[in-house]
Write a protein that holds these residues in place. Sequence first.
Motif, mmCIF file in Angstrom:
data_model
loop_
_atom_site.group_PDB
_atom_site.id
_atom_site.type_symbol
_atom_site.label_atom_id
_atom_site.label_comp_id
_atom_site.label_asym_id
_atom_site.label_seq_id
_atom_site.Cartn_x
_atom_site.Cartn_y
_atom_site.Cartn_z
ATOM 1 N N ALA A 89 0.835 -1.150 0.041
ATOM 2 C CA ALA A 89 0.086 -0.042 -0.012
ATOM 3 C C ALA A 89 0.857 1.424 -0.008
ATOM 4 O O ALA A 89 0.401 2.230 -0.772
ATOM 5 N N LEU A 90 2.122 1.088 0.775
ATOM 6 C CA LEU A 90 2.852 2.493 0.652
ATOM 7 C C LEU A 90 3.713 2.625 -0.621
ATOM 8 O O LEU A 90 3.646 3.549 -1.222
ATOM 9 N N HIS A 91 3.779 1.491 -1.560
ATOM 10 C CA HIS A 91 4.264 1.539 -2.887
ATOM 11 C C HIS A 91 3.253 2.380 -3.680
ATOM 12 O O HIS A 91 3.675 2.988 -4.729
ATOM 13 N N VAL A 92 1.917 2.074 -3.318
ATOM 14 C CA VAL A 92 0.816 3.023 -4.247
ATOM 15 C C VAL A 92 0.946 4.419 -4.018
ATOM 16 O O VAL A 92 0.768 5.094 -5.106
ATOM 17 N N MET A 93 1.603 4.636 -2.854
ATOM 18 C CA MET A 93 1.745 6.065 -2.561
ATOM 19 C C MET A 93 3.103 6.766 -3.021
ATOM 20 O O MET A 93 3.308 7.766 -2.907
ATOM 21 N N GLY A 94 3.851 5.916 -3.835
ATOM 22 C CA GLY A 94 5.158 6.164 -4.239
ATOM 23 C C GLY A 94 6.245 5.743 -3.296
ATOM 24 O O GLY A 94 7.444 6.402 -3.616
ATOM 25 N N HIS A 95 6.175 5.296 -2.180
ATOM 26 C CA HIS A 95 7.249 4.985 -1.283
ATOM 27 C C HIS A 95 7.569 3.583 -1.641
ATOM 28 O O HIS A 95 7.010 2.416 -1.288
ATOM 29 N N GLY A 96 9.034 3.534 -2.194
ATOM 30 C CA GLY A 96 9.668 2.389 -2.694
ATOM 31 C C GLY A 96 10.428 1.851 -1.492
ATOM 32 O O GLY A 96 10.486 2.232 -0.445
ATOM 33 N N SER A 97 10.695 0.736 -1.694
ATOM 34 C CA SER A 97 11.409 -0.199 -0.609
ATOM 35 C C SER A 97 12.772 0.346 -0.055
ATOM 36 O O SER A 97 13.060 0.461 1.095
ATOM 37 N N ALA A 98 13.483 0.961 -0.970
ATOM 38 C CA ALA A 98 14.620 1.890 -0.406
ATOM 39 C C ALA A 98 14.296 2.847 0.603
ATOM 40 O O ALA A 98 15.041 3.167 1.773
ATOM 41 N N ARG A 99 13.171 3.712 0.123
ATOM 42 C CA ARG A 99 12.651 4.928 0.990
ATOM 43 C C ARG A 99 12.406 4.089 2.429
ATOM 44 O O ARG A 99 12.459 4.773 3.598
ATOM 45 N N ILE A 100 11.437 3.182 2.488
ATOM 46 C CA ILE A 100 11.053 2.275 3.536
ATOM 47 C C ILE A 100 12.072 1.792 4.260
ATOM 48 O O ILE A 100 12.177 2.194 5.484
ATOM 49 N N THR A 152 8.098 7.312 -9.098
ATOM 50 C CA THR A 152 7.344 6.600 -10.053
ATOM 51 C C THR A 152 7.560 5.149 -10.333
ATOM 52 O O THR A 152 6.520 4.284 -10.550
ATOM 53 N N ALA A 153 8.714 4.793 -10.232
ATOM 54 C CA ALA A 153 8.956 3.199 -9.984
ATOM 55 C C ALA A 153 8.367 2.625 -8.995
ATOM 56 O O ALA A 153 7.816 1.482 -9.542
ATOM 57 N N ALA A 154 8.067 2.999 -7.832
ATOM 58 C CA ALA A 154 7.128 2.234 -6.913
ATOM 59 C C ALA A 154 5.639 2.370 -7.529
ATOM 60 O O ALA A 154 5.134 1.097 -7.100
ATOM 61 N N ARG A 155 5.178 3.397 -7.925
ATOM 62 C CA ARG A 155 3.689 3.282 -8.128
ATOM 63 C C ARG A 155 3.487 2.599 -9.431
ATOM 64 O O ARG A 155 2.588 1.696 -9.350
ATOM 65 N N ASN A 172 -1.088 -5.125 -9.361
ATOM 66 C CA ASN A 172 -2.389 -4.911 -8.839
ATOM 67 C C ASN A 172 -2.496 -4.810 -7.331
ATOM 68 O O ASN A 172 -3.431 -4.999 -6.697
ATOM 69 N N TRP A 173 -1.652 -3.937 -6.848
ATOM 70 C CA TRP A 173 -1.625 -3.674 -5.193
ATOM 71 C C TRP A 173 -2.442 -2.656 -4.797
ATOM 72 O O TRP A 173 -2.575 -1.897 -5.526
ATOM 73 N N CYS A 174 -3.388 -2.676 -3.651
ATOM 74 C CA CYS A 174 -4.355 -1.879 -3.438
ATOM 75 C C CYS A 174 -3.772 -0.792 -2.213
ATOM 76 O O CYS A 174 -2.805 -1.195 -1.491
ATOM 77 N N ALA A 175 -4.508 0.401 -2.552
ATOM 78 C CA ALA A 175 -4.195 1.348 -1.494
ATOM 79 C C ALA A 175 -4.530 0.932 -0.220
ATOM 80 O O ALA A 175 -5.334 0.147 0.109
ATOM 81 N N ALA A 176 -3.982 1.793 0.840
ATOM 82 C CA ALA A 176 -4.382 1.520 2.336
ATOM 83 C C ALA A 176 -5.934 1.529 2.448
ATOM 84 O O ALA A 176 -6.463 1.023 3.339
ATOM 85 N N ALA A 177 -6.525 2.780 1.715
ATOM 86 C CA ALA A 177 -8.095 2.797 1.788
ATOM 87 C C ALA A 177 -8.848 1.693 1.722
ATOM 88 O O ALA A 177 -10.058 1.629 2.012
ATOM 89 N N ALA A 178 -8.248 0.671 0.906
ATOM 90 C CA ALA A 178 -9.064 -0.466 0.348
ATOM 91 C C ALA A 178 -8.683 -1.726 1.390
ATOM 92 O O ALA A 178 -9.250 -2.573 1.132
ATOM 93 N N GLY A 193 -8.258 -4.468 -6.080
ATOM 94 C CA GLY A 193 -6.794 -4.260 -6.391
ATOM 95 C C GLY A 193 -6.401 -2.845 -6.365
ATOM 96 O O GLY A 193 -6.888 -1.979 -5.817
ATOM 97 N N TRP A 194 -5.361 -2.530 -7.673
ATOM 98 C CA TRP A 194 -4.964 -1.280 -7.597
ATOM 99 C C TRP A 194 -5.906 -0.047 -8.005
ATOM 100 O O TRP A 194 -6.838 -0.298 -8.998
ATOM 101 N N GLN A 195 -6.045 0.984 -7.445
ATOM 102 C CA GLN A 195 -6.532 2.320 -7.757
ATOM 103 C C GLN A 195 -5.706 3.457 -7.699
ATOM 104 O O GLN A 195 -4.991 3.337 -6.492
ATOM 105 N N PRO A 196 -5.764 4.331 -8.480
ATOM 106 C CA PRO A 196 -4.898 5.482 -7.960
ATOM 107 C C PRO A 196 -5.426 6.280 -7.016
ATOM 108 O O PRO A 196 -6.613 6.444 -6.348
ATOM 109 N N ALA A 197 -4.494 6.675 -6.246
ATOM 110 C CA ALA A 197 -4.443 7.553 -4.702
ATOM 111 C C ALA A 197 -3.507 8.862 -4.817
ATOM 112 O O ALA A 197 -2.355 8.370 -5.015
ATOM 113 N N THR A 198 -4.064 9.901 -4.586
ATOM 114 C CA THR A 198 -3.250 10.914 -4.344
ATOM 115 C C THR A 198 -2.746 11.378 -2.956
ATOM 116 O O THR A 198 -1.902 12.068 -2.697
#
Length: 222
Positions: free
Chosen positions: A100-111, A165-168, A175-181, A197-202
């Motif tokens: 879910a963090l990847h959906v928001m653009g947080h990649g593995s390295a940042r986490i 961008t790579a994380a998203r 097809n990973w879902c955001a936290a809201a789901a 599954g995946w939905q855009p999240a801002t």
Amino acid sequence: MTTTEGGPGRGEAREHALWQLQPASQREAARDHLTRLRQHGGTYRSIAAAAALSPATVRGLASGRRRAQPATATAVLTVTSPALPRSRLDATGTRLRLRALHVMGHGSARIARAIGVHPVTIRKLVRGDACTVSQQLRDAIADLYDAWWDKRAPGRTRFERAAATAARKRAITGNWCAAAALDDDHLDTPGYRPQYGWQPATGTGTAADIHPPHHHNHENRP
């Protein structure tokens, strides 16, 4: 007839003969079963205790460096995962939080930087390679998730924008879902699967950087 000094006794010779007659498939089945027990959180010590064997014997069986006697293989095959003491936790919720963090653009390295572990540790969890996780690492990831679940990764530099961008893109591909789901009541239930599954999240804003204290040292494995 007695044996010569230093030679095999009658009991040892019989055990060796039984080992030679033991089907290779049984020895392989014991090693495969041991691998599964390890994937579900068992340690050599806990498996050995459940099977009434020594940890060295179990470790030798797993590595293939030691001959598996018939009794050893049989003892290992009788051990079940629920019978093992739980020093580790199911990784389902941790994996879904990370995705879910990847959906928001947080990649593995940042986490990984935010919680003070090696990026490989996070990547294994994200991919689903690790079935269990230590409680310390699970809690650290849950705390980070609580802080970032509705916040976008920053894009202050070209590098940060490319990483986000790579994380998203990875989240879209998987097809990973955001936290809201995600259902918080069932998120840590083993085997839980989100309905969507995946939905855009801002999100509601940009996530602040988090730097772990210098003395904070999580284990560098899931």
